[in-house]
Design a protein around this motif. Structure first.
Motif, PDB file in Angstrom:
ATOM      1  N   ALA A  96      58.632  58.365  28.386  1.00 15.25           N
ATOM      2  CA  ALA A  96      57.542  57.950  27.530  1.00 15.25           C
ATOM      3  C   ALA A  96      58.171  56.574  27.007  1.00 15.25           C
ATOM      4  N   GLY A  97      59.443  56.513  26.681  1.00 14.00           N
ATOM      5  CA  GLY A  97      60.032  55.523  25.935  1.00 14.00           C
ATOM      6  C   GLY A  97      60.022  54.265  26.891  1.00 14.00           C
ATOM      7  N   MET A  98      60.292  54.515  28.183  1.00 17.39           N
ATOM      8  CA  MET A  98      60.246  53.444  29.229  1.00 17.39           C
ATOM      9  C   MET A  98      58.951  52.776  29.243  1.00 17.39           C
ATOM     10  N   GLY A 132      58.342  44.135  27.578  1.00 19.01           N
ATOM     11  CA  GLY A 132      57.800  44.559  28.845  1.00 19.01           C
ATOM     12  C   GLY A 132      56.947  43.714  29.573  1.00 19.01           C
ATOM     13  N   MET A 133      56.335  42.716  28.644  1.00 16.28           N
ATOM     14  CA  MET A 133      55.435  42.015  29.184  1.00 16.28           C
ATOM     15  C   MET A 133      55.862  40.792  30.186  1.00 16.28           C
ATOM     16  N   VAL A 175      57.170  52.710  37.690  1.00 13.28           N
ATOM     17  CA  VAL A 175      57.681  53.808  36.913  1.00 13.28           C
ATOM     18  C   VAL A 175      56.857  55.187  37.048  1.00 13.28           C
ATOM     19  N   LEU A 176      55.680  55.008  36.807  1.00 10.75           N
ATOM     20  CA  LEU A 176      54.562  56.079  37.164  1.00 10.75           C
ATOM     21  C   LEU A 176      54.805  56.721  38.153  1.00 10.75           C
ATOM     22  N   GLY A 177      54.820  56.120  39.235  1.00 12.04           N
ATOM     23  CA  GLY A 177      54.895  56.426  40.715  1.00 12.04           C
ATOM     24  C   GLY A 177      56.199  57.482  40.493  1.00 12.04           C
TER      25      GLY A 177
END
Lengths: 394, 300
Positions: B160-162, B172-173, B244-246
């Motif tokens: 979640a933090g990442m 992150g942008m 990251v989600l993958g």
């Protein structure tokens, strides 16, 4: 100036010549071949130290047949082909009288043809899976009937009838368990499960869940190395302890117990031919001498005690044969008997030891307290009658 | 195969997934976003493990069982610092040369392993979970050890933090912008050099935090990193490089496949089954579960 140089050179060559004549008359070379680097170094360096200690003691007491022992130390580097190369070098270039060395079965199997081809003699100090018998190897560690089977007997005697076999996935655990399964069936006990985890594996969640479903009375553990740390951490986290589900291990000795941490191992069992805590005088002397030389907290294990005693066995055989010739020594060694740190041992005709078997319980500081021992000594059987019927030593 | 056993294996799946995810999240940054094949990633986990040991040694006597909370910042900062140094001295000179990077980082991994051996000995060091993690939650017949639940929560928190950092923060942008088009991002004023170092250090730091969790259930020794490195790459590749989600979805999937294969066949066979399935999957979807569209990736 040039005159001075020539005087120096002459003196030096005279000294060297004198030294080399002395060495030819007054010494005998032996090889010590263990992994001093790589993944096995942790176990093998201390075994090499134990052999060195015996050699130093013998030299201090006058040597073998009046000759001082000179050690040629080689590093097998935890790499099995390297063991073969170094063994070849020791036998053909250094022309050593004998070699003390090896730990893993893979290293032994890689050295075996070299010793057979060159007519050399190897003293191998570690428990192993049997099913091998070379006239060029003195197997002093436990045969399966001197560790695995007595452990099974002990467990059955305690009323543990459902047995779970857990091991690392390589030759020793697979062969030891093959033998154990035959005997479990023959004794009408129950094999409640059998699992192997890759060497170095760290995940035991499924294994523990299978153990939970199988509800065994006892686990016989042939995991090797660090996998034991993962296993005992996760076993404890799942709510197991020695009093609810005991584990008997064949690859955890004092040194490994210290590394795993006594909090995790407390109350668990191990079966060996030797524990540091054995009270016999030869062992007290050995432990004191080792700790004086290598540190007062040094842990001492079964393979170390075997390696230490192997040097004395070789000395006794040389003196009996009145020769350093490897095959004469091999012939003479049969029947030799001595009071060693392991207790009374005798060399059987197949080149292994008749020796006692102890089961110990783990306690403080990585030490084991003996809770059971074989009735007298146990004769070595390289080929288990149930698992390998009809096979015998040449 | 009763209900209890199957529920137990489902928990195993979740537990394995959390460990895979922890091992892979840092790699998702360095390999996923920066295309650096870092063979020394496992050693960041190892460093995290050793720092956990040191935290227990230093903070244990004063903080008691709360030493674990001191371990997280120590492991994060220690590993991140090591990552920054590694990026500055080696990696940055090898951008765009994947094979050289692979060899150099493999060399670094050997150096780090040997360093650990010199400093702490080859036996490894004992790390015992604090007493409050010692128990287990009994759910019917299924035992859920607290330490396993802790690792699962840790993986979720780090994920979640990442996600927040990459998708909601200015940092992150910039990371996403550089990943999509490095030149354009640089032209618009992003300092890509220092961003590279930050991202690599962050990946290393996350691996350090993962090392704390792993130390609670596995050994801490010089070679422990090697036990995780293959599976970490597996997760990133199956998840889709750059996503990251993958990676998270892949970790869960691989965790459950492992648990079911281990449950219904044998543990020694399961790893082979897993690899066969992964190879078959990559034939079908070579770019992973969630492919990322990016100019940087297409050039590579």
């Amino acid at each position: 100036m040039s005159k001075l140089r020539s005087v120096c050179t002459t003196t030096l060559s005279l000294v060297l010549a004198a030294a080399s004549t002395a060495s030819a008359q007054g010494t005998v070379k032996v090889g010590v071949l263990h992994s001093l680097t790589g993944t096995m170094a942790i176990s093998e360096i201390t075994v090499a130290n134990a052999a060195q200690l015996a050699i130093d003691e013998i030299n201090a007491a006058g040597g073998v047949m009046g000759r001082k022992i000179v050690v040629v130390k080689e590093d097998g580097a935890s790499d099995w082909p390297t063991f073969a190369t170094k063994a070849e070098k020791l036998l053909t270039q250094d022309k050593v009288a004998t070699v003390f060395g090896g730990w893993t079965s893979a290293s032994r199997k890689s050295m075996l043809p070299v010793f057979e081809k060159n007519g050399g003699l190897l003293f191998y100090p570690v428990q192993f899976e049997g099913n091998e018998c070379s006239p060029n190897i003195i197997y002093t560690g436990a045969q399966p009937n001197q560790q695995a089977l007595p452990a099974l007997e002990w467990a059955l005697g305690k009323g543990y009838k459902k047995i779970f076999l857990l091991g690392s996935d390589y030759v020793y655990p697979r062969t030891a368990n093959l033998i154990l399964k035959k005997h479990i069936a023959a004794k009408k006990a129950t094999l409640s499960g059998e699992e192997y985890v890759a060497l170095g594996g760290t995940e035991f969640s499924s294994v523990i869940n299978k153990i939970k479903a199988a509800k065994p009375d006892v686990i016989i553990n042939t995991l090797n190395g660090d996998s034991n740390v993962s296993f005992f951490k996760q076993y404890q986290a799942a709510g197991y302890k020695a009093s609810t589900l005991p584990v008997i291990s064949f690859s955890i000795a004092e040194q490994e117990a210290q590394a795993i941490g006594t909090g995790l191992l407390n109350g668990q069992y191990a079966t060996w031919n030797y524990f540091q805590s054995l009270p016999n005088p030869a062992n007290r002397k050995f432990v004191a001498a080792y700790q004086k030389k290598y540190g007062k907290d040094a842990a001492i294990t079964d393979p170390m005690a075997h390696a230490y005693m192997d040097v004395y066995l070789w000395k006794a055989a040389v003196e009996k044969a009145k020769s350093f010739d490897p095959m004469a020594v091999r012939k003479a060694i049969v029947g030799i008997s001595m009071d060693s740190p392991l207790g009374k041992i005798t060399v059987a005709p197949n080149g292994s030891l008749t020796q006692a078997v102890y089961t110990g319980i783990s306690g403080a500081g990585g030490q084991f307290r003996v809770v059971a021992q074989s009735k007298g000594v146990v004769k070595p059987e390289p080929y288990d009658k149930l698992a390998f019927p009809g096979k015998t030593c040449p | 195969m009763d209900f209890t056993f199957i529920s137990g294996q489902l928990f195993t799946g979740l537990s394995v997934a959390s460990i895979l995810l922890l091992a892979a999240l840092g790699l998702a940054l360095s390999f996923g976003l920066m295309r650096v094949i870092n063979m020394a990633h496992g050693e960041f986990l190892m460093v995290g493990g050793y720092l956990t040991y040191l935290a227990a040694q230093w903070a244990g006597p004063t903080l008691g069982d709360a030493w674990l909370w001191a371990a997280f910042p120590l492991a994060f900062l220690g590993a991140a610092l090591l990552g920054a140094v590694m990026e500055f001295t080696v990696i940055r000179r090898l951008y765009g040369r994947p094979l050289d990077t692979l060899l150099a980082t493999f060399g670094i991994s050997l150096i780090l392993q040997q360093a650990a051996r010199q400093l702490f000995g080859s036996t490894g060091v004992p790390v015992t979970a604090p007493a409050w993690l010692g128990g287990a939650w009994q759910l019917g017949d299924v035992t859920l050890p607290f330490v396993r639940l802790f690792v699962i929560v840790l993986a979720a928190v780090v994920l979640a933090g990442m996600w927040w950092l990459l998708n909601r923060s200015r940092f992150g942008m910039h990371v996403r912008a550089v990943n999509q088009n490095r030149e354009m991002a640089a032209a618009l004023g992003v300092n890509t050099r220092s961003l590279d170092m930050l991202v690599f250090a962050l990946g290393a730091g996350i691996a350090g935090v993962a090392g704390v969790g792993l130390a609670l259930i596995a050994p801490v020794n010089p070679t422990v990193g090697a036990a995780y490195i293959v599976n970490a790459f597996l997760v990133v590749v199956v998840g889709g490089v750059g996503s990251v989600l993958g990676g998270a979805v892949a970790a869960v999937l691989l965790g459950f496949v492992t648990a079911l294969a281990e449950g219904f066949t044998s543990v020694s066979l399961a790893q082979a089954i897993l690899l066969v399935l992964v190879v078959a999957f990559l034939q079908w979807k070579p770019r992973g579960l969630i492919p990322t569209k990016s100019r940087a990736l297409e050039e590579a």
